[in-house]
Design an enzyme around this catalytic site. Structure first.
Site, mmCIF file in Angstrom:
data_model
loop_
_atom_site.group_PDB
_atom_site.id
_atom_site.type_symbol
_atom_site.label_atom_id
_atom_site.label_comp_id
_atom_site.label_asym_id
_atom_site.label_seq_id
_atom_site.Cartn_x
_atom_site.Cartn_y
_atom_site.Cartn_z
ATOM 1 C CB CYS A 352 -0.410 32.468 29.897
ATOM 2 S SG CYS A 352 -2.287 31.970 29.609
ATOM 3 C CB ALA A 353 3.586 35.782 30.337
#
Length: 397
Positions: A352-353
């Site tokens: 999630c980056a």
């Protein structure tokens, strides 16, 4: 109400039988959290909703949990502690509470929870050093007018590197801005004091902090939160409701944003962990973690095809998180082999980056690696034998 007496067993990790090295996604539950839930279950009931013994006990425990979190985070008098579901929920709450016209300044190295919620966002490139982060923030903030919020991570969920929060807070306040800290990865490893680091808001998740899923916190200054529309309209958030549509007087304080029946067990279990950590020797815990981190990083350097990624360089301050590229190998395939063949849990992907992982894989010469990175993360309960087991397995895979 009795005061809990904490022992070393309170921070003992529950569960065994495999090597769990995916703490950055979900840390295992510790004994203090489980004991707090079990102790409350026989008398647990509605919070703020009744006069019976169950309701009274539950209300007292819920508000006590709020006080424990305020102490754990070193909040100022008058700061609010709002219970949420997790860090993502907490930061979305804050985004909804921003005054109209607020400009948000955010680096693109953030977890999506701190990258995506903000209206009117000014996105800065992820810095290559702590000094560059401070300089970039200073340059951006000096040209902005009106309400401004700088929002940054405390420790990267990809590299584990600790960001210069106190220095960024000083810069923000010099320009009349506020600062919010995503402490999801920092709080489990390093003591945090809102007052000492100069943060205006801090968000964290219980499931990163050795408590069960479903609890989180937004803590910080009250004025923006009290002026905002309720995050969840409903019971608890409403103080009085009239006969006409829109005839509502909303609650003030944390209740304004805690509509619906609250997650009592989540709040109490999170508070129990925070209380146990507050009484532990966190310097000793930190020293042990750094020993394991040095062992892991040294071992990874000896595995062919493995390259550690970093924003700030090899000697930057870190918590127990390391991510690597794997030359010629799909990280997901390797993670699956580690799990199936060796009973070791790690994480593969982009965590999630996505913008940050794309940059790091490119800098490592692995720009075409669609699978992202392999991440190893650890904390309470991790041993040197766990690290040795991973290194041996990774070498064989």
């Amino acid at each position: 109400m009795s005061v809990a007496v904490h022992t070393d067993d309170d921070l003992a990790v529950i569960g065994a039988g495999f090597v769990h090295l995916d703490y950055a996604a979900t840390a295992p539950c510790v004994r203090a959290a489980a004991d707090a839930v079990n102790a409350l279950l026989p008398s647990y009931g509605s919070v703020h909703r009744g006069t019976g013994p169950r309701s009274q006990t539950s209300t007292l425990e819920y508000e006590r949990a709020r006080d424990v979190l305020a102490d754990f985070l070193g909040c100022h008098p008058g700061d609010q502690v709002v219970f949420t579901r997790n860090t993502t929920d907490a930061l979305n709450l804050l985004a909804r509470a921003l005054p109209p016209g607020t400009t948000t300044v955010v680096f693109d190295g953030e977890h999506h929870a701190n990258l995506l919620p903000w209206p009117n966002a000014l996105r800065l490139p992820a810095p290559s050093s702590p000094d560059e982060a401070v300089t970039a923030a200073d340059r951006a903030l000096r040209n902005l007018r009106g309400p401004v919020l700088l929002t940054v991570t405390g420790a990267s969920n990809v590299t584990g590197e600790v960001w210069p929060i106190a220095r960024l807070a000083e810069v923000a306040h010099r320009h009349g801005a506020r600062i919010a800290v995503d402490a999801a990865q920092l709080a489990p490893h390093v003591p945090i004091s809102v007052a000492e680091i100069g943060a205006d808001y801090v968000a964290l998740s219980g499931h990163k902090l050795y408590a069960p899923f479903g609890s989180g916190v937004l803590a910080g200054r009250a004025d923006w939160l009290d002026a905002a529309e309720p995050y969840l309209a409903g019971g608890g958030a409403s103080a009085a409701v009239g006969d006409r549509i829109g005839d509502v007087r909303w609650a003030t304080g944390p209740a304004r944003h805690e509509g619906g029946t609250p997650n009592l067990l989540g709040a109490v279990s999170l508070a129990a962990v925070c209380s146990a950590l507050a009484e532990a020797d966190r310097s000793a815990l930190r020293a042990h973690e750094q020993e394991l981190l040095a062992q892991l990083r040294a071992g990874l350097r000896r595995v062919p095809g493995v390259t550690e990624v970093s924003l700030f360089g090899a000697h930057s301050e870190r918590v127990g998180i390391v991510s690597v590229t794997l030359t010629g190998r799909d990280p997901s395939e390797v993670a699956t082999r580690l799990a199936d063949d060796h009973g070791i849990g790690v994480r593969a992907g982009k965590f999630c980056a996505h913008p940050l992982v794309r940059r790091l894989t490119a800098e490592a010469g692995d720009a075409g690696c669609a699978g992202g990175l392999l991440r190893v993360s650890f904390g309470l309960g991790t041993t040197a034998a766990d690290i040795d087991c991973l290194l041996a397995a990774l070498g064989s895979v």
